[in-house]
Motif scaffolding. Structure first.
Motif, PDB file in Angstrom:
ATOM      1  N   LEU A  26     -31.625 -25.110  -3.367  1.00  0.00           N
ATOM      2  CA  LEU A  26     -30.966 -24.114  -2.454  1.00  0.00           C
ATOM      3  C   LEU A  26     -31.249 -24.517  -1.026  1.00  0.00           C
ATOM      4  CD1 LEU A  26     -29.766 -21.432  -1.807  1.00  0.00           C
ATOM      5  CD2 LEU A  26     -32.243 -20.335  -1.831  1.00  0.00           C
ATOM      6  N   THR A  27     -32.349 -25.059  -0.733  1.00  0.00           N
ATOM      7  CA  THR A  27     -32.684 -25.435   0.554  1.00  0.00           C
ATOM      8  C   THR A  27     -31.724 -26.740   0.897  1.00  0.00           C
ATOM      9  OG1 THR A  27     -35.016 -25.144   0.378  1.00  0.00           O
ATOM     10  CG2 THR A  27     -34.293 -26.667   1.991  1.00  0.00           C
ATOM     11  N   ALA A  28     -31.571 -27.716  -0.264  1.00  0.00           N
ATOM     12  CA  ALA A  28     -30.689 -29.066   0.005  1.00  0.00           C
ATOM     13  C   ALA A  28     -29.517 -28.335   0.208  1.00  0.00           C
ATOM     14  CB  ALA A  28     -30.933 -29.670  -1.164  1.00  0.00           C
ATOM     15  N   HIS A  29     -28.850 -27.415  -0.403  1.00  0.00           N
ATOM     16  CA  HIS A  29     -27.545 -26.983  -0.460  1.00  0.00           C
ATOM     17  C   HIS A  29     -27.355 -26.437   0.979  1.00  0.00           C
ATOM     18  CE1 HIS A  29     -23.471 -25.467  -1.348  1.00  0.00           C
ATOM     19  NE2 HIS A  29     -23.799 -24.260  -1.286  1.00  0.00           N
ATOM     20  N   LEU A  30     -28.269 -25.421   1.464  1.00  0.00           N
ATOM     21  CA  LEU A  30     -28.030 -24.640   2.795  1.00  0.00           C
ATOM     22  C   LEU A  30     -28.030 -25.757   3.873  1.00  0.00           C
ATOM     23  CD1 LEU A  30     -30.402 -21.593   2.417  1.00  0.00           C
ATOM     24  CD2 LEU A  30     -28.171 -21.734   2.504  1.00  0.00           C
ATOM     25  N   CYS A  31     -28.702 -26.930   3.784  1.00  0.00           N
ATOM     26  CA  CYS A  31     -28.741 -27.942   4.722  1.00  0.00           C
ATOM     27  C   CYS A  31     -27.292 -28.619   4.903  1.00  0.00           C
ATOM     28  CB  CYS A  31     -29.826 -29.000   4.441  1.00  0.00           C
ATOM     29  SG  CYS A  31     -31.451 -28.402   4.993  1.00  0.00           S
ATOM     30  N   THR A  32     -26.524 -28.407   3.898  1.00  0.00           N
ATOM     31  CA  THR A  32     -25.243 -29.029   3.925  1.00  0.00           C
ATOM     32  C   THR A  32     -24.293 -28.188   4.713  1.00  0.00           C
ATOM     33  OG1 THR A  32     -24.426 -28.453   1.907  1.00  0.00           O
ATOM     34  CG2 THR A  32     -25.780 -30.401   2.057  1.00  0.00           C
ATOM     35  N   ILE A  33     -24.679 -26.619   4.798  1.00  0.00           N
ATOM     36  CA  ILE A  33     -23.497 -25.737   5.472  1.00  0.00           C
ATOM     37  C   ILE A  33     -23.929 -25.782   6.959  1.00  0.00           C
ATOM     38  CG2 ILE A  33     -22.980 -23.527   5.353  1.00  0.00           C
ATOM     39  CD1 ILE A  33     -24.021 -23.359   2.535  1.00  0.00           C
ATOM     40  N   PRO A  34     -22.868 -25.774   7.809  1.00  0.00           N
ATOM     41  CA  PRO A  34     -23.212 -25.756   9.125  1.00  0.00           C
ATOM     42  C   PRO A  34     -23.229 -24.383   9.877  1.00  0.00           C
ATOM     43  CG  PRO A  34     -20.774 -25.873   9.008  1.00  0.00           C
ATOM     44  CD  PRO A  34     -21.710 -26.204   7.582  1.00  0.00           C
ATOM     45  N   ASN A  35     -23.788 -24.229  11.037  1.00  0.00           N
ATOM     46  CA  ASN A  35     -24.021 -23.039  11.828  1.00  0.00           C
ATOM     47  C   ASN A  35     -22.405 -22.329  11.948  1.00  0.00           C
ATOM     48  OD1 ASN A  35     -24.995 -20.805  12.974  1.00  0.00           O
ATOM     49  ND2 ASN A  35     -25.770 -21.871  14.802  1.00  0.00           N
ATOM     50  N   SER A  84     -38.857 -33.938  11.380  1.00  0.00           N
ATOM     51  CA  SER A  84     -38.300 -33.696  12.838  1.00  0.00           C
ATOM     52  C   SER A  84     -36.949 -33.848  12.781  1.00  0.00           C
ATOM     53  CB  SER A  84     -38.733 -34.650  13.858  1.00  0.00           C
ATOM     54  OG  SER A  84     -40.299 -34.385  13.990  1.00  0.00           O
ATOM     55  N   GLY A  85     -36.017 -34.696  12.207  1.00  0.00           N
ATOM     56  CA  GLY A  85     -34.773 -34.973  12.076  1.00  0.00           C
ATOM     57  C   GLY A  85     -34.199 -33.825  11.425  1.00  0.00           C
ATOM     58  N   TYR A  86     -34.683 -33.355  10.230  1.00  0.00           N
ATOM     59  CA  TYR A  86     -34.307 -32.275   9.690  1.00  0.00           C
ATOM     60  C   TYR A  86     -34.221 -30.907  10.247  1.00  0.00           C
ATOM     61  CZ  TYR A  86     -32.869 -34.402   4.907  1.00  0.00           C
ATOM     62  OH  TYR A  86     -32.203 -35.147   4.273  1.00  0.00           O
ATOM     63  N   GLY A  87     -35.601 -30.820  11.079  1.00  0.00           N
ATOM     64  CA  GLY A  87     -35.823 -29.514  11.756  1.00  0.00           C
ATOM     65  C   GLY A  87     -34.560 -29.172  12.757  1.00  0.00           C
ATOM     66  N   THR A  88     -34.102 -29.982  13.243  1.00  0.00           N
ATOM     67  CA  THR A  88     -33.057 -29.933  14.393  1.00  0.00           C
ATOM     68  C   THR A  88     -31.698 -30.053  14.005  1.00  0.00           C
ATOM     69  OG1 THR A  88     -33.533 -31.961  15.397  1.00  0.00           O
ATOM     70  CG2 THR A  88     -34.532 -30.135  16.585  1.00  0.00           C
ATOM     71  N   GLY A  89     -31.424 -30.494  12.548  1.00  0.00           N
ATOM     72  CA  GLY A  89     -30.059 -30.634  12.367  1.00  0.00           C
ATOM     73  C   GLY A  89     -29.356 -32.159  12.238  1.00  0.00           C
ATOM     74  N   GLN A  90     -30.249 -33.005  12.921  1.00  0.00           N
ATOM     75  CA  GLN A  90     -29.642 -34.350  12.933  1.00  0.00           C
ATOM     76  C   GLN A  90     -29.641 -34.908  11.481  1.00  0.00           C
ATOM     77  OE1 GLN A  90     -31.532 -33.351  15.516  1.00  0.00           O
ATOM     78  NE2 GLN A  90     -29.633 -33.435  16.738  1.00  0.00           N
ATOM     79  N   LEU A  91     -30.330 -34.429  10.673  1.00  0.00           N
ATOM     80  CA  LEU A  91     -30.369 -35.048   9.170  1.00  0.00           C
ATOM     81  C   LEU A  91     -30.063 -33.774   8.541  1.00  0.00           C
ATOM     82  CD1 LEU A  91     -33.503 -37.207   9.233  1.00  0.00           C
ATOM     83  CD2 LEU A  91     -31.246 -37.902   9.362  1.00  0.00           C
ATOM     84  N   PRO A  92     -29.392 -34.009   7.448  1.00  0.00           N
ATOM     85  CA  PRO A  92     -28.627 -35.182   6.899  1.00  0.00           C
ATOM     86  C   PRO A  92     -27.250 -35.582   7.639  1.00  0.00           C
ATOM     87  CG  PRO A  92     -28.172 -33.618   5.595  1.00  0.00           C
ATOM     88  CD  PRO A  92     -29.146 -32.766   6.463  1.00  0.00           C
ATOM     89  N   ASP A  93     -26.784 -34.647   8.704  1.00  0.00           N
ATOM     90  CA  ASP A  93     -25.402 -34.245   9.102  1.00  0.00           C
ATOM     91  C   ASP A  93     -25.020 -35.878  10.002  1.00  0.00           C
ATOM     92  OD1 ASP A  93     -22.877 -33.403   9.990  1.00  0.00           O
ATOM     93  OD2 ASP A  93     -23.904 -33.209  12.043  1.00  0.00           O
ATOM     94  N   LYS A  94     -26.129 -36.414  10.743  1.00  0.00           N
ATOM     95  CA  LYS A  94     -25.822 -37.399  11.730  1.00  0.00           C
ATOM     96  C   LYS A  94     -26.782 -38.728  11.286  1.00  0.00           C
ATOM     97  CE  LYS A  94     -24.464 -34.828  15.575  1.00  0.00           C
ATOM     98  NZ  LYS A  94     -24.633 -33.321  14.986  1.00  0.00           N
ATOM     99  N   GLU A  95     -26.918 -38.744  10.009  1.00  0.00           N
ATOM    100  CA  GLU A  95     -27.809 -39.721   9.581  1.00  0.00           C
ATOM    101  C   GLU A  95     -27.305 -41.372   9.860  1.00  0.00           C
ATOM    102  OE1 GLU A  95     -30.687 -40.710   5.858  1.00  0.00           O
ATOM    103  OE2 GLU A  95     -29.096 -39.465   5.449  1.00  0.00           O
ATOM    104  N   GLY A  96     -25.908 -41.361   9.608  1.00  0.00           N
ATOM    105  CA  GLY A  96     -25.280 -42.689   9.899  1.00  0.00           C
ATOM    106  C   GLY A  96     -25.332 -42.976  11.354  1.00  0.00           C
ATOM    107  N   GLN A  97     -25.463 -41.991  12.269  1.00  0.00           N
ATOM    108  CA  GLN A  97     -25.435 -42.451  13.854  1.00  0.00           C
ATOM    109  C   GLN A  97     -26.807 -42.840  14.355  1.00  0.00           C
ATOM    110  OE1 GLN A  97     -23.624 -39.454  15.903  1.00  0.00           O
ATOM    111  NE2 GLN A  97     -22.023 -38.755  14.292  1.00  0.00           N
ATOM    112  N   MET A  98     -27.837 -42.506  13.565  1.00  0.00           N
ATOM    113  CA  MET A  98     -29.287 -42.713  13.855  1.00  0.00           C
ATOM    114  C   MET A  98     -29.689 -44.085  13.634  1.00  0.00           C
ATOM    115  SD  MET A  98     -30.819 -38.936  13.308  1.00  0.00           S
ATOM    116  CE  MET A  98     -32.386 -39.351  13.963  1.00  0.00           C
ATOM    117  N   TYR A  99     -30.497 -45.055  14.426  1.00  0.00           N
ATOM    118  CA  TYR A  99     -31.192 -45.971  14.293  1.00  0.00           C
ATOM    119  C   TYR A  99     -32.446 -45.394  13.235  1.00  0.00           C
ATOM    120  CZ  TYR A  99     -28.315 -48.586  17.343  1.00  0.00           C
ATOM    121  OH  TYR A  99     -27.235 -49.472  18.111  1.00  0.00           O
TER     122      TYR A  99
END
Length: 437
Positions: free
Chosen positions: A101-110, A220-235
């Motif tokens: 459920l947590t993994a799925h919810l993280c794929t749904i935007p605000n 921290s990346g997951y906490g603010t939503g950069q992960l997994p949405d913007k993983e490819g944009q981060m070093y």
């Protein structure tokens, strides 16, 4: 991430919001979340029943032994053993459902607020205010026509940087690669002056300055939503599994991860200057030339943690603060309310600030100011305790105040004269000079 309470109690509203953001298969995603939660709750109910029976039979064993009913006691022990095995299986099923459920919810935007306009791209954003002329609600970027008169004699900032030896783009390529400029002489002084000016203005506005790390962990990346949405944009530093920050929003907001705040201490107002790192791959041409798009750049971020009742006012105060900075720098600007299709993954509402580059003949984004509602707070478990001792999710907000590269570009381009580049009056105490020549 969205709360289950919102998804289950306001399903149609959530679906409409996701569709406004052009999220594919919105209803299917929501129904899947509800189904996973249903299986989790069913496993929880069965587990509770199993544990209750286990406790009951365990209590009977001693009594049966005292009464000499050894066979009955052994049967009770066998039943307890069987129930323990069932409990372990149910616990494993429940844990798996929770993780799924947590993994799925993280794929749904605000989901966006109702005031967010419909639209699929930047052309559909609404111009809500401009220093150039009065705006009318409903003016979109696509039909915007009023801009300053361009002068063909004006040079773009990359030519000015070379002429006055302010920024060496070729040296940056030599040392690191494209998108990593080297600031020299008065170019470096201008950069430092802007940082100090923006921090001083934030301090006057009541923001507490933070100097955070520029690398963060996965949580921290997951906490603010950069992960997994913007993983490819981060070093990503693979050996240590750490990420270079794309914005100070990430470390500063994560200060309040797994924290319960007191309502009387809200709103919390922080600011931070950091270097920011973004891969920004796949773009070419004038849109990325010079300072228009960099892999490393300086930015001052303002972050607020607030109550749901006060966050709208906080958002307006942040917008006023950023607008005040642009006024003091004497730059032509406009403010856009982003449409659903152009909003970020995590925001509920976002306003962009753009300054006009006369030499390039186009608008340059210099700030985004967003309210995330409870979306980040739910991921972060950032909560507050109100006067009735009830614990609730906070609202989180952040904005650029400001990002430096395009501000520098606009100052250079819009203030060039035959004598040199004039420094805005508000910035002169920080530069120590009033002209670059």
């Amino acid at each position: 991430m969205l709360t289950l309470k919102l998804i289950t109690e306001q399903t149609d509203r959530v679906v409409r919001g996701l569709e406004k953001k052009h999220f594919p298969n919105a209803r299917e995603a929501v129904e899947k979340a509800i189904a996973i939660d249903k299986s989790r709750r069913e496993a929880q109910t069965q587990l509770d029943s199993c544990l209750a029976q286990q406790k009951k039979h365990a209590a009977e064993i001693g009594t049966l032994m005292k009464q000499g009913q050894r066979d009955a006691a052994e049967a009770a022990k066998a039943e307890v053993a069987k129930l323990k095995e069932q409990s372990q299986q149910l616990q494993a099923a429940m844990t798996e459902a929770e993780q799924q459920l947590t993994a799925h919810l993280c794929t749904i935007p605000n989901i966006p607020y109702d005031i967010v306009p419909e639209g699929s791209c930047a052309e559909d954003n609404i111009v809500v205010k401009s220093s150039l002329r009065e705006c009318h609600e409903g003016d979109t970027v696509g039909n915007w026509t009023t801009v300053p008169a361009n002068s063909e004699a004006k040079l773009p900032h990359w030519e000015l940087a070379k002429k006055y030896r302010l920024i060496d783009f070729d040296l940056g390529v030599k040392i690191t690669g494209a998108g990593f400029p080297v600031y020299t002489g008065k170019g470096a002084q201008l950069q430092r002056a802007l940082i100090n000016f923006f921090l001083a203005e934030a301090n006057k506005a009541g923001y507490t300055e933070i100097m955070p790390p520029t690398v963060v962990n996965t949580a921290s990346g997951y906490g603010t939503g950069q992960l997994p949405d913007k993983e490819g944009q981060m070093y990503h530093c693979e050996t240590d599994d750490l990420y270079l920050i794309p914005t100070a929003e990430v470390p500063v907001t994560n200060i309040y991860r797994d924290v319960i705040l007191d309502e009387k201490d809200l709103p919390i107002k922080n600011c931070a200057y950091t270097q920011c790192f973004r891969r920004e791959a796949g773009s070419y041409g004038k849109d990325v030339r010079g300072l228009n798009r960099l892999h490393e750049f300086s930015k001052i971020e303002i972050v607020r943690i607030d109550t749901p009742e006060h966050s709208e006012q906080s958002h307006q105060e942040m917008l006023d603060h950023v607008e005040g900075l642009l006024k003091k720098l004497e730059l032509p600007y406009r403010i856009l309310r982003l449409c659903g299709g152009d909003q970020s993954f995590t925001s509920a509402i976002c306003y962009d600030f753009e300054v006009y580059s006369e030499a390039q003949g186009r608008w340059l984004e210099v700030s985004s100011v967003s309210n995330f509602d409870t979306y980040q707070a739910n991921r972060l478990k950032c909560r507050y305790r109100n006067a009735e001792k009830k614990v609730q999710l906070c609202h989180t907000l952040n904005g650029s105040a400001l990002a430096l590269p395009r501000i520098v570009a606009s100052i250079l381009e819009d203030n060039q004269t035959p004598e040199g580049i004039k420094i805005p009056k508000a910035l002169q105490p920080y530069t120590g000079f009033d002209i670059i020549n």
